[in-house]
Write an enzyme that holds these catalytic residues in place. Sequence first.
Site, PDB file in Angstrom:
ATOM      1  N   ASN A 246       0.878  -1.178   0.000  1.00 22.73           N
ATOM      2  CA  ASN A 246       0.000   0.000   0.000  1.00 22.73           C
ATOM      3  C   ASN A 246       0.909   1.220   0.000  1.00 22.73           C
ATOM      4  OD1 ASN A 246      -1.771   2.069   0.468  1.00 22.73           O
ATOM      5  ND2 ASN A 246      -2.369   1.387   2.542  1.00 22.73           N
ATOM      6  N   TRP A 247       0.995   1.878  -1.138  1.00 27.89           N
ATOM      7  CA  TRP A 247       1.918   3.016  -1.250  1.00 27.89           C
ATOM      8  C   TRP A 247       1.362   4.281  -0.607  1.00 27.89           C
ATOM      9  CZ3 TRP A 247       5.024   3.510  -6.481  1.00 27.89           C
ATOM     10  CH2 TRP A 247       5.927   2.421  -6.561  1.00 27.89           C
ATOM     11  N   LYS A 248       0.079   4.258  -0.207  1.00 26.21           N
ATOM     12  CA  LYS A 248      -0.540   5.445   0.411  1.00 26.21           C
ATOM     13  C   LYS A 248      -0.309   6.664  -0.504  1.00 26.21           C
ATOM     14  CE  LYS A 248      -0.072   3.111   4.803  1.00 26.21           C
ATOM     15  NZ  LYS A 248       0.070   3.184   6.247  1.00 26.21           N
TER      16      LYS A 248
ATOM     17  N   HIS B  98      -9.431   1.336   5.088  1.00 26.33           N
ATOM     18  CA  HIS B  98      -8.142   1.515   5.774  1.00 26.33           C
ATOM     19  C   HIS B  98      -8.343   2.494   6.926  1.00 26.33           C
ATOM     20  CE1 HIS B  98      -4.023   2.545   6.626  1.00 26.33           C
ATOM     21  NE2 HIS B  98      -3.666   1.460   5.963  1.00 26.33           N
TER      22      HIS B  98
ATOM     23  N   GLU C 297      -6.646   4.861   7.931  1.00 25.68           N
ATOM     24  CA  GLU C 297      -6.383   6.264   7.588  1.00 25.68           C
ATOM     25  C   GLU C 297      -7.578   6.892   6.877  1.00 25.68           C
ATOM     26  OE1 GLU C 297      -2.665   5.467   5.620  1.00 25.68           O
ATOM     27  OE2 GLU C 297      -1.767   4.972   7.558  1.00 25.68           O
TER      28      GLU C 297
ATOM     29  N   GLU D 211      -5.114  -4.863  10.559  1.00 24.83           N
ATOM     30  CA  GLU D 211      -4.071  -3.863  10.772  1.00 24.83           C
ATOM     31  C   GLU D 211      -4.327  -3.141  12.099  1.00 24.83           C
ATOM     32  OE1 GLU D 211      -2.219  -2.630   6.750  1.00 24.83           O
ATOM     33  OE2 GLU D 211      -3.928  -1.332   7.123  1.00 24.83           O
TER      34      GLU D 211
ATOM     35  N   GLY E 204       2.991   2.062  10.885  1.00 28.93           N
ATOM     36  CA  GLY E 204       4.019   3.095  10.787  1.00 28.93           C
ATOM     37  C   GLY E 204       4.774   3.364  12.077  1.00 28.93           C
TER      38      GLY E 204
ATOM     39  N   SER F 297       3.707  -2.346  10.230  1.00 31.31           N
ATOM     40  CA  SER F 297       5.153  -2.482  10.463  1.00 31.31           C
ATOM     41  C   SER F 297       5.704  -3.835  10.041  1.00 31.31           C
ATOM     42  CB  SER F 297       5.490  -2.186  11.937  1.00 31.31           C
ATOM     43  OG  SER F 297       5.154  -0.839  12.248  1.00 31.31           O
TER      44      SER F 297
ATOM     45  N   GLY G 242       3.012  -1.147   4.166  1.00 33.13           N
ATOM     46  CA  GLY G 242       3.078   0.274   3.840  1.00 33.13           C
ATOM     47  C   GLY G 242       4.499   0.672   3.493  1.00 33.13           C
ATOM     48  N   GLY G 243       5.201   1.246   4.470  1.00 29.47           N
ATOM     49  CA  GLY G 243       6.527   1.822   4.247  1.00 29.47           C
ATOM     50  C   GLY G 243       7.489   0.901   3.516  1.00 29.47           C
TER      51      GLY G 243
END
Length: 252
Positions: free
Chosen positions: A13-15, A98, A100, A168, A174, A213, A234-235
């Site tokens: 997920n590149w957000k 999600h 966010e 999640e 993150g 994470s 994510g990251g």
Amino acid sequence: MVTGMVRTLIAGNWKMNGLKSSLSEVEKIVSALDSHPDNADCLICPPATLVVPMQDRAGARLNVGAQSCHPEAFGAFTGDLSAEQLKDAGASYVIVGHSERRSEHGERSAYVQEQAHACLRAGITPIVCVGESYAQKQRGETKDTVVRILRKSLPTLGSNDTLVVAYEPLWAIGTGLVPSAEEIAEVHLTIRNLLVELYQDRGADLRILYGGSMKPGNAAEILAIDNVNGGLIGGASLKADDLMAIYAAAVA
Ligand code: 13P
């Protein structure tokens, strides 16, 4: 429950990250996939601006998805994109619900369920996200929270439909924090039991991803947990080397 027949899904997920220049990472991923056995699926959900150029470079082994959609197929919804448009652009999965989106855009579970139905209508697989806050975890409410949210968010499945659930924990996203293997196993078993209750036998084969994470250093341990059928990353999905290290753990 053993779900040995389920094909693992490693999803990035590149957000709100990624410009055209980031497509060089995709080219690295596409060529690296060829050097790994083809026994797990790989997906990237870039920002919508990159769905088309990423799909153009994706080849046979990389799937491209999106990060949200509007429930309606078309209409006067300035700034939104429908599942049909995302499908048309080349997306085969869409992340819905999600945390966010739930917190930044006030998307509630009833809306998430409408989004999931929109994905199915368009022939896209929804990835329905769920997780507890740190306060809910501290109060011992993790499993109740996850089940309550999923009951309201999960769609009705037609005979040709499928979906993915992503667990999640909000406090793990993150932060570098990850639940223990026992905690992940317990939540994933709870989700599995709910999926079987809602979808009968098919629920045993639906994929449940862990997200929060996940990194090259912890992926093998997390992916080995019962009822963990992949990761939503994510990251660490922004760098080809990190994503492929996680993929390598999945196909090992
Ligand atoms: P991180 O892997 O950066 O913790 O993000 C997880 C996530 O939110 C994926 O959807």
